[in-house]
Write an enzyme that holds these catalytic residues in place. Structure first.
Site, PDB file in Angstrom:
ATOM      1  N   ASP A 224      -1.100 -22.599 -33.026  1.00 11.66           N
ATOM      2  CA  ASP A 224       0.251 -22.213 -33.396  1.00 11.66           C
ATOM      3  C   ASP A 224       1.008 -23.231 -34.235  1.00 11.66           C
ATOM      4  O   ASP A 224       1.904 -22.866 -34.990  1.00 11.66           O
ATOM      5  CB  ASP A 224       1.064 -21.881 -32.135  1.00 11.66           C
ATOM      6  CG  ASP A 224       0.571 -20.604 -31.453  1.00 11.66           C
ATOM      7  OD1 ASP A 224       0.031 -19.739 -32.159  1.00 11.66           O
ATOM      8  OD2 ASP A 224       0.728 -20.476 -30.231  1.00 11.66           O
TER       9      ASP A 224
ATOM     10  N   TYR B 222       4.527 -14.512 -28.087  1.00 16.20           N
ATOM     11  CA  TYR B 222       4.687 -15.528 -27.050  1.00 16.20           C
ATOM     12  C   TYR B 222       5.889 -16.416 -27.313  1.00 16.20           C
ATOM     13  O   TYR B 222       6.192 -16.733 -28.443  1.00 16.20           O
ATOM     14  CB  TYR B 222       3.447 -16.427 -27.001  1.00 16.20           C
ATOM     15  CG  TYR B 222       2.666 -16.233 -25.723  1.00 16.20           C
ATOM     16  CD1 TYR B 222       1.544 -15.420 -25.696  1.00 16.20           C
ATOM     17  CD2 TYR B 222       3.066 -16.844 -24.535  1.00 16.20           C
ATOM     18  CE1 TYR B 222       0.835 -15.216 -24.529  1.00 16.20           C
ATOM     19  CE2 TYR B 222       2.354 -16.642 -23.361  1.00 16.20           C
ATOM     20  CZ  TYR B 222       1.243 -15.830 -23.363  1.00 16.20           C
ATOM     21  OH  TYR B 222       0.556 -15.637 -22.208  1.00 16.20           O
TER      22      TYR B 222
END
Lengths: 740, 740
Positions: free
Chosen positions: A382, A470
């Site tokens: 990420d 998320y």
């Protein structure tokens, strides 16, 4: 042409025409221009990016902002007049504009090849310059580090802001990993599939309205030769019909492979046509959608109150001073937040002592555990792929952070070089949960009427990144006893898989689900999260050593003691990097100290800090599995490397489609000397996540942490002399709310 | 008599005479009468126990209570009019008086042999009676469970409070483990050594003033035949000269072995005469002793405020209702606090659903890691030997618990059967640390202006036991999302060892210290703490199963997937107790579910709760080492047993000098069936403690926890519909303090 082929062609043509007409009439599919200002903190933002996919708000009412929490009660700052005041201050709006202006006249960008800036950040001055610098001194030369794309080539440039000189330090590179995607690319990619008639057709054939389709830009990982020398991305889509939580309505098995440079559709994999799109019932989580908001009040109002204000100051925009701590804090597009020069005041000498030169989230690795076509590649990084800071949205006052918080904005750079402001990206607040810093009572046996207790108050630095579904909450928590806690909270929404199953009793082999049936037609797929921290500890100076203090069972000799066994602490100073590669073991436990062998306490212990793990998880994937090679930095929980300015990103500078050739694991295997050197500790906090129904449709936060804790750093408990709470100091409060 | 012998006798006589004169003139050594009321919550208490060892306050000023925190702002309750209102309510003052009266006429106590009551607690009604009971129903028959000593025999009695019948259920027993010490015994034991001239002489010969001596009653463990059939204790002493923190001034190597029944000195081991008593500098931790209290204000006042009051009620004294939770809470002399009948309200059905029938700290095990004479036996079991609840002193308002806390008193029984009140032994409060219950933001890529966040508020039940030097903070924390966290905090004061060393550079073999040099002449000895919880989970009813959900690496077949490996979850239902013996493994991880196979969610998952470990430590001692046999319940981190009313105490009912014949490890090795049964889960939370200088002279709190977390218990996130914070609901506060 045979008759059969002709009809087949006709069918295709008619379908394509239908789709074209359908698309252009029912739905404006023009991708928005990639505006420079991405600030969507305000629901009424006019930024085209913010408005671009507002399908929901075309058809539905806006959330009732009058009843919603007050967002941004604070000033909106444009930051145009900001000037840097500390060597580590991030680039200002003015500086970014100067970078843009300098690069616009540079030869590299004179071609007509498409170009974009993937990263524009401060090139930090050398450590020794920063450490020498004192307030009032002139700043070391300000430089920008730029990662630029020109055509299909990547260049790493250093731009000297005073001289105007542009130096190419690396490049042109291509093929072996690519830089973090730009937000513009991610945005464009979600639109690209609609250019494909095949794509539109399959959507329609599944009964999904094209105007309800919401797509996600998914990094594709690296799995072999076929993707080399080409930047690719996978796009998967969802139906947002009837819910803001489109993530719970996957259009399963439909994966579009894009060329990320040209946004051309390379390939469409369409394997899930028999899988229904799960329903929208109970998926929306917005308060404004709650049926009866009054029923949702479980609790009386509660608040952390400081009537005399917070005890910290943020000096010159970035230097935080609180209690016995001082540190520099800045938002970063890749790391999220960076803590620098954390120093703690010694209660005896009153001097500020060095603890950590730099601490930040270096990389995340999120492998999903489903080897099938539409899922195998989901092995996200990420920070390096998406930009952990780029995904950190404005925090919501009163809810993301308590009322006593202060906020810090991020100033980032769009692909075209224009600076933009990410408001309220970081918050800083004092936390008091009712906990105890230290205590002792005497029992009646000793007859001393002692009841000494000190409440525990901490300082929290928080950001929250929403990497698509998320949400990661990153807290750096400072304690007055010298401890620093790094805490990761996971919330947000699962990445789920569509399935034909509606009940577990239809499933023959539970394991074929690769997860848990969460609702009808919805599987929560098993996955891991690893968050790797770069911790450049400088305990009382740069030269430190890493000591493994191993607790070993010792058997007594016959007759030596009524005891048969006890534990002893065996200290092993790590000589080289391999000694610093640590897998935690419950039954062969150690403490992990970073000490300064050159500085001892009065009674002769070297001063130190220790890394204290708490709950964590290890990566169990095969080391030869391509994702695990790329995420090789998760092969151990702790690594120790000698400081090297270029080794900041555990997955490599160019993480996107990387092959794992430039990871922490590779650097560490050089096995360099680490004893009595400027060393960097890397800690990976892991989570296994087997989803459960409570995670549907949005997950209660799960969190874990690790600590950096003084170990013989202070002569004694540094908060021995702090005061307890007294009634007369506490606030006098009343409620303004109408009693209910 | 030879001349040599005569002089030796003379010397002995003169010394003894000197010691006698010295003792009687300088210091009143009459042990105090063991008063029934042990409440020393108030510094000005007139209880003889509280005043008994007030050496410090004879010579020094009392702490400045005017400047000290306000203690006990609440009512002082005598509890004489309390009546039980719930089947699990602890014995009331009236009931204890009735027990005393019934026993006083019982044949067992008619002899002139010394007798004492070691435990008087409610004999809980059978589970099915408690579960059936509803408010308004008559209470099941009230009974007391009594452990009594008569002479050297022990009896377990059940006293029926209505019929007045006294039934002996076990006994007379002797030799194989003894009951928890009474406070009176502990007190007497600390005085007993002074009856020995040898003891007094060696104290004086070390230059310690007898009036400065403070002694501790140390359970002696069990190490073989020699101690059988005799209750013994070891006493070690400290100098309190110049400090309230006598623990930092050990009179090293002096161990007095007592007969605990007769208080006679059996043996004195005196090996440390060459070891100086460490100095008192920097050891006192009392605020009233701080040199300049004004310098100690690191922070502005901070407080958790609820202007509309707390959201919980404590009904009928013990039934706590908060948000979606309801549970029964009671203080217990052995366990500390007991949580019973914890039930959570389902947001869909509105019904209260069973989660945990009973949860409490069953035993602690604290082995020190020094095999030498004065230390090898230090392997404490704080609940079974000392009474974890007996050692839980009154909490300090504003400091042990925040201002919004409510307090609960303990009603316990003295050795002579008299009830007494331990005020403010437990607190209950809502905590808000600024944390996030769940959140999600949308990034500009999806164009949805979503910023949904819910703040996290929890309910904390707290007690703090001071087992001599150490302080254990036990929190049961309830979350609105259904999670229960059990948290253990360690603070208080180290048990340290005197040494001749003043600097580490004098030490040749670091490991011979068995710890860390903390200050001149002071070693912090390595030790472990294990806290074993009894968790009688009843998930949606009594019949539950334990399922190990193992995450296993699966290799893909060639050509199956670009991935080489992934993790799959393999469910193993435990059939018998051995399947439920769990050692945690980072590289072979599992989730641990307690499920109700008879109840499923809509999509077919069995409802369950999981035990979620966090940071912990395992016992590494040899399984044949006597202390580890006694502490065999720490051989695994998790055990699962079928419910058995008599299996409450992991170290056995009679823990003192036990041989490990009645531990959880022994019960579990019977390997009974546990599938689809009423089962009890046992979790042990462990800490290795290698002391460091920051632990001197009082330790900053170290804590860890584990969670009981719903797993497919709810259909979906149970706090999906709760409201965020709104500015208008929050309090309006001002400071009454003079601005500084």
């Amino acid at each position: 042409m045979e008759q059969k082929s002709f009809f087949r062609f006709l069918l295709l043509f008619v379908t394509a025409a239908f789709v074209f007409v359908f698309t252009t009439t029912n739905f404006s599919h023009e991708p928005p221009s990639t505006a420079a200002l991405f600030d969507c903190s305000d629901a009424s933002s006019s930024s085209p990016i913010c408005a671009s996919r507002n399908f929901l708000f075309k058809k539905q009412h806006r959330p009732n902002t009058k009843n919603g929490p007050t967002t941004n009660p604070t000033r909106r700052r444009d930051h145009v007049s900001d000037v840097p005041r500390h060597p580590l201050d991030p680039l200002t709006v003015g500086e970014i504009n100067r970078v843009k202006s300098l690069l616009s006249t540079h030869a590299l960008f004179s071609s007509r090849a498409p170009h974009a800036l993937h990263s524009v950040v401060l090139e930090e001055p050398d450590k020794n310059l920063v450490k020498k610098w004192e307030k009032g001194d002139p700043l070391p030369p300000r430089k920008a580090s730029v990662i630029a794309r020109v055509g299909v080539d990547y260049h790493v440039l250093i731009v000297d802001l005073s001289s105007g000189r542009v130096e190419e330090v690396e490049g042109p590179g291509r093929g072996s990993g690519f830089p973090t995607m730009t937000l513009e690319e991610m945005n464009d990619a979600t639109w690209a599939p609609f250019s494909s008639a095949d794509f539109n057709r399959t959507i329609v054939s599944r009964g999904v309205d094209l105007s309800d389709v919401a797509c996600l830009p998914l990094s594709s990982g690296w799995f072999g030769k076929s993707e080399e020398n080409r930047r690719v991305m996978k796009v998967q889509c969802y139906s947002s019909q009837g819910t803001a939580n489109f993530y719970m309505r996957p259009i399963e098995g439909l994966t579009v492979l894009l060329d990320l440079d040209t946004m051309e559709v390379i390939e469409i994999s369409d394997t899930g046509r028999v899988i229904p799109v799960p329903g929208s019932t109970n998926t929306d989580y917005r308060y404004a959608r709650a049926s009866n908001p009054e029923e949702t009040r479980l609790l009386n109002p509660i608040s952390i109150e400081q009537p005399r204000g917070p005890s910290f100051v943020i000096e010159d925009g970035h230097l935080v001073r609180w209690a016995n701590w001082e540190f520099h804090l800045k938002p970063d597009p890749r790391a999220g937040v960076v803590i620098s020069r954390a120093r703690v005041r010694d209660p005896e000498t009153r001097e500020l002592r060095e603890v950590m030169y730099k601490g930040f989230v270096s990389e995340l690795f999120v492998p999903y555990m489903d080897p099938t076509d539409a899922w195998y590649f989901k092995t996200y990084m990420d920070a390096g792929e998406y930009g952990f800071g780029l995904q950190a949205m404005p925090l919501v006052p009163l809810n993301d952070c308590p009322r006593n918080a202060e906020y810090m904005d991020g100033v980032f750079t769009a692909a075209d070089g224009t600076p933009y402001v990410r408001e309220n990206m970081v918050c800083v607040f004092e936390s008091y949960a009712g906990d105890i810093a230290w205590r002792h009572s005497e029992s009646p046996i000793t007859g001393l009427p002692i009841r000494e207790v000190r409440p525990k108050v901490t300082l929290v630095v928080r950001m929250a990144a929403s990497v698509a579904n998320y949400d990661y909450i990153i807290d750096w928590e400072f304690q007055t006893d010298g401890l620093i806690r790094a805490k990761v909270g996971l919330s947000g929404i699962l990445m789920v898989k569509g399935t034909a199953y509606e009940n577990k009793n239809q499933v023959k082999e539970q394991e074929e689900l690769h997860g848990t049936l969460l609702s009808e037609n919805v599987i929560g797929v098993i996955h891991d999260h690893f968050v790797t921290f770069h911790l450049d500890l400088d305990v009382d100076g740069s030269n430190n050593s890493f000591v493994k203090v191993n607790l070993k069972k010792e058997e007594t000799s016959p007759g030596e003691s009524p005891r048969k066994s006890y534990l002893k602490a065996v200290r092993n100073v790590a000589k080289t990097e391999k000694d610093g590669q640590i897998k935690l073991k419950l039954y062969d436990p150690s403490e992990f100290h970073v000490i300064n062998a050159g500085k001892t306490t009065r009674v002769g212990n070297p001063t130190g800090y220790k890394v204290v793990p708490s709950g964590t998880a290890a990566s169990l994937l095969d080391h030869d599995d391509p994702p695990q090679k790329r995420g090789g930095f998760t092969n151990n929980q702790i690594w120790v490397t000698p400081y090297n300015k270029s080794e900041q990103w555990a997955g490599g500078l160019f993480t996107y489609q990387s092959k794992g050739e430039d990871t922490l694991a590779v650097w560490s295997d050089r096995d360099r000397d680490i004893e009595n050197k400027d060393i960097v500790v890397w800690y990976t906090l892991g989570f296994h996540h087997i989803p459960c129904q409570e995670d549907f449709p949005i997950m209660p936060t799960v969190s874990s942490s690790f600590d950096l804790k003084p170990v013989n750093f202070f002569e004694r408990n540094p908060i021995l002399r702090v005061a307890p709470n007294f009634e007369q100091d506490l606030p006098v409060c009343r409620s303004d709310a109408i009693p209910g």
